[in-house]
Design an enzyme around this catalytic site. Structure first.
Site, PDB file in Angstrom:
ATOM      1  N   HIS A   1       0.828  -1.220   0.000  1.00  7.47           N
ATOM      2  CA  HIS A   1       0.000   0.000   0.000  1.00  7.47           C
ATOM      3  C   HIS A   1       0.860   1.267   0.000  1.00  7.47           C
ATOM      4  O   HIS A   1       0.496   2.272   0.615  1.00  7.47           O
ATOM      5  CB  HIS A   1      -0.959   0.030   1.199  1.00  7.47           C
ATOM      6  CG  HIS A   1      -1.955  -1.089   1.212  1.00  7.47           C
ATOM      7  ND1 HIS A   1      -3.232  -0.963   0.719  1.00  7.47           N
ATOM      8  CD2 HIS A   1      -1.865  -2.366   1.661  1.00  7.47           C
ATOM      9  CE1 HIS A   1      -3.881  -2.109   0.868  1.00  7.47           C
ATOM     10  NE2 HIS A   1      -3.072  -2.983   1.429  1.00  7.47           N
TER      11      HIS A   1
ATOM     12  N   ASN B   1     -10.293  -2.910   2.436  1.00  5.53           N
ATOM     13  CA  ASN B   1      -9.981  -2.908   1.009  1.00  5.53           C
ATOM     14  C   ASN B   1     -11.252  -2.675   0.200  1.00  5.53           C
ATOM     15  O   ASN B   1     -12.348  -2.670   0.750  1.00  5.53           O
ATOM     16  CB  ASN B   1      -9.379  -4.260   0.602  1.00  5.53           C
ATOM     17  CG  ASN B   1      -7.905  -4.383   0.967  1.00  5.53           C
ATOM     18  OD1 ASN B   1      -7.227  -3.385   1.210  1.00  5.53           O
ATOM     19  ND2 ASN B   1      -7.412  -5.607   1.004  1.00  5.53           N
TER      20      ASN B   1
ATOM     21  N   HIS C   1      -3.963   1.134  12.076  1.00  7.31           N
ATOM     22  CA  HIS C   1      -3.717  -0.125  12.781  1.00  7.31           C
ATOM     23  C   HIS C   1      -5.058  -0.734  13.172  1.00  7.31           C
ATOM     24  O   HIS C   1      -5.896  -0.061  13.769  1.00  7.31           O
ATOM     25  CB  HIS C   1      -2.861   0.155  14.021  1.00  7.31           C
ATOM     26  CG  HIS C   1      -2.628  -1.038  14.890  1.00  7.31           C
ATOM     27  ND1 HIS C   1      -2.605  -2.321  14.395  1.00  7.31           N
ATOM     28  CD2 HIS C   1      -2.408  -1.147  16.221  1.00  7.31           C
ATOM     29  CE1 HIS C   1      -2.384  -3.165  15.394  1.00  7.31           C
ATOM     30  NE2 HIS C   1      -2.272  -2.474  16.510  1.00  7.31           N
TER      31      HIS C   1
END
Ligand code: HDE
Length: 728
Positions: free
Chosen positions: A81, A154, A345
């Site tokens: 990413h 995603n 995170h």
């Protein structure tokens, strides 16, 4: 009594979050230039030398400070990413979700929670193209009153692998091959397909990645998914499983593969620019947050395992409830400070949301902090402005590289009496996070549950759910990717896997590659087995599934009711009929589209009535792949010039090839007649006709505009593609 922590002086306490999220306010244009120690700089043009033509002096601390800083201006890019674009925004829940989660930001409809969203591709480097065939990251940081909640998802609802331990293998396989560092931002090479052909658990994800989902028209027109099953927990401690979705209000749309490849050359920043421009022009991208809520007692109700990230929960089984809206309304002030330094995170969680035992999710809980330590240089990355929560932080963590907080006093331990035992632990009633007390009674074991072993049912379901044009695109994508693979054995093995998904699919790809589908795929299909495992135990198998096809999986069923923010090219030259141009332009703009006039030369054209019409691009800087549709206004001289302009004819052919709406004033028919697709005009065509299939020609600009708007809203006329291949 003032506590130890209350007197800590942090930038966080000095700046309120609004100032903080608006970026660094110290860059005022009215300030003097200074060194980093605050010394005003008198000469920033010349280094200190021994004489005008002499050597530079080591003593020049201004030069050294400047160059040293420059030498250190890069940090390691994200290992995956790396290429991304971000934006600020807000999230609001529609109605309280308190019955299922105690998360404060999901319980109060009057609350506006600030967010920062980062979209990304996975495989390419930071400077790679936006239009690579790839999964897109869709990461959202909610700055809630209870701390930061990160939904790091995603644009595809499933993943390649089931267990985190395979992630480094997957990423090594897809990244450029280590000897040659080729290819960049592409999965079409041997190592990727070698790995995939040995990992049938990736079959479902491969169907998505080979579909048009992997080449979005815009970040604003992508869905997002949390992928894993998470847990909601309400104030009474009752838990349910939850899947998160983002549904774009503009619908889910993609470009054609040929278009993606051309955009990659002409504007590798295409998605970044699109997002930036939309926000700058006030067309704020919007998504609804959707949730699928599954009661705890239904954990084993389905023919797939909720803990398996290669499976989705079909919307037919559990509908998606739309519970709130995300609006992106502000571009970053500084790419590096915000988009590059943001640290997401999965473990950034708030009360009311919890994890499940999905083995992919569990591995991610370790990875993200670890990677930030390297990327952002130490344990204080949470103090970087874009990462700070909006609530003050009190704990006994101290020191480390780049510490920003100036903690006061002696006490940095707990329990303590010298600081009155502050900072104190928070009771659950005070918002203290408590983990859902799931019962676990098990042996330590390295194993995979057999309930994870069906690798093909949902891959089949996805393929079955596609419209014919979508199936064709998957076949084309696989033929392209495997066509780039040099090792024939890998191609063959992959055909074996495809034949487990759909025999027709496998034989179409085999036809393109001119090899045979293996009669019996190599067994065991699953090569991901432990050294002492018995291969017979590791064969994947296919369940009888309840849902064999699902409407929500096909982009053909997306919303097609708006042309908002769509970019429309008008091809014109001197002598254009002003009415023919402005009637259509005004109608499109009134419907929210963006019209750009493209002419042989820049600046302006002069209409037949001498009106001066601004030109946004010449054919040198524009290309049809940047537009959603194209219109040729009337005017004899304009039409004659455009007809004679090879770039303009190419523009139209390419737009038609990519299945876009094409419109023309009947007085510019000669331009359409110069195209390749003119041979497709029906023989009985009259210049007054309005044709179907996104080709519109007429002599009434108002009527043309009406039909054109309906056609643009369809996005693409994909059915035109196969029978009408255009050499453009
Ligand atoms: Fe990530 N992933 N990931 N991932 N991921 C990272 O964290 C990782 C996975 C996702 O815009 C890294 O800060 C492991 C699934 C996004 O900054 C790293 C595994 C999903 C982003 C990492 C996964 C994602 C990342 C690299 C398997 C969808 C970009 C830089 C267990 C649900 C976030 C960083 C941004 C980034 C590890 C699998 C989404 C190395 C080990 C599944 C959107 O920590």
């Amino acid at each position: 009594m003032a506590t130890e922590k209350d007197s800590d002086k942090t930038q966080q306490q000095e700046n309120d979050k609004t100032t903080q999220l608006s970026g660094n306010t110290s860059d005022s244009t009215n300030e003097l230039m200074k060194t980093n120690t605050g010394l005003p700089i008198n000469d920033d043009q010349n280094s200190l030398k021994a004489g005008e033509r002499g050597p530079s002096l080591l003593e020049d601390f201004i030069l050294r400070e400047k160059i040293t800083h420059f030498d250190h201006e890069r940090i390691p890019e994200r290992v995956v990413h790396a290429r991304g674009s971000g934006a600020h925004g807000v999230f609001k829940v529609y109605e309280s979700m308190a019955s299922v989660t105690k998360a404060h930001f999901l319980s109060d409809p009057s609350l506006e929670t600030p967010v920062f969203v980062r979209f990304s591709t996975v495989a390419g480097s930071r400077g790679s193209t936006d239009l690579a065939r790839d999964v897109r990251g869709f990461a959202v940081k909610f700055y809630t009153q209870e701390g930061n909640f990160d939904l790091v998802g995603n644009n595809i609802p499933v993943f390649f692998i089931q267990d985190a331990i395979k992630f480094p293998d997957l990423v090594h396989a897809v990244k450029p091959e280590p000897d040659s560092e080729m290819p960049q931002a592409a999965s079409a090479h041997d190592t990727f397909w070698d790995f995939i052909s040995l990992m049938p658990e990736s079959a479902h994800m491969i169907m998505w990645v080979m579909s048009d989902r992997a080449i979005p028209r815009s970040y604003r027109m992508m869905e997002g998914f949390g992928v894993h099953t998470f847990r909601f927990v309400n104030a009474e401690g009752v838990a349910s499983f939850v899947k998160f979705h983002w549904k774009p209000l503009l619908g889910v749309h993609s470009v054609a593969w040929d278009e993606a490849q051309k955009i990659s050359g002409k504007d590798p920043d295409y998605h970044r620019r699109d997002l930036w421009d939309a926000i700058e022009s006030g067309n704020f991208p919007e998504w609804e947050l959707g949730v699928q809520i599954i009661p705890e007692e239904d954990e084993f109700k389905y023919d797939f395992d909720l803990l398996d990230s290669t499976k989705l929960v079909p919307e037919e089984l559990v509908p998606v409830q739309r519970i709130g809206k995300l609006t992106l309304n502000r571009n970053p002030d500084n790419f590096f400070a915000e988009t590059e330094q943001i640290a997401y995170h999965l473990g950034h969680i708030v009360p009311g949301i919890d994890f499940t035992n999905d083995p992919l999710l569990q591995g991610r809980l370790f990875s993200y902090t670890d990677t930030q330590l390297l990327r952002l240089g130490g344990p204080n990355f949470q103090e970087i402005p874009i990462n700070r929560p909006i609530v003050p932080v009190h704990n006994n963590q101290r020191d480390g590289f780049m510490r920003q907080t100036i903690n006061r006093g002696k006490v940095s331990y707990s329990p303590n009496s010298l600081g009155d035992n502050y900072p104190a632990q928070a009771k659950a009633s005070e918002g203290g996070y408590t983990t859902y007390p799931e019962r676990i009674d098990a042996r330590k074991i390295r194993a995979r549950s057999k309930s994870f072993f069906d690798h093909f049912s949902q891959a089949k379901m996805f393929f079955n759910s596609q419209a014919d044009f979508e199936k064709n695109h998957i076949i084309d994508a696989l033929s392209f990717e495997l066509g780039k693979v040099k090792t024939v054995a890998i191609r063959e093995r992959m055909l074996g896997i495809l034949s487990m998904i759909d025999k027709g699919l496998a034989s179409e790809v085999a036809f393109a590659l001119r090899i045979h589908v293996p009669q019996d795929p190599e067994l065991p299909v699953n090569h991901s087995i432990p050294a002492d495992g018995d291969p017979a135990d590791y064969d994947s198998f296919t369940f009888e599934t309840a849902i064999t096809s699902s409407e929500a999986l096909s982009m053909a069923n997306t919303v097609k009711d708006s042309i908002k923010t769509r970019k429309i090219a008008f091809l014109a030259a001197d002598g254009v009929d002003e009415k023919s141009l402005t009637t259509v332009k005004d109608a499109l703009e009134a419907a929210g589209a963006v019209v750009e006039v493209i002419a042989p030369r820049l600046n302006y054209i002069i209409a037949s009535n001498d009106a001066q019409i601004p030109v946004q691009h010449s054919f040198l800087t524009a290309a049809s792949v940047f537009y959603d549709a194209v219109y040729v206004p009337g005017g004899t001289n304009s039409a004659a010039t455009i007809e004679a302009e090879a770039d303009a004819v190419h523009f139209l052919n390419e737009a038609f090839k990519h299945c876009k709406a094409v419109a023309a004033d009947a007085n510019a028919l000669q331009v359409i007649e110069a195209t390749y697709f003119s041979r497709m005009l029906p023989s009985e065509f009259s210049d007054k006709a309005i044709l179907q299939e996104g080709l519109i020609i007429g002599d009434d600009p108002a009527l043309v505009a009406d039909k054109f708007i309906l056609a643009i809203a369809q996005h693409r006329f994909w059915d035109r593609e196969k029978p009408r291949k255009i050499p453009a």
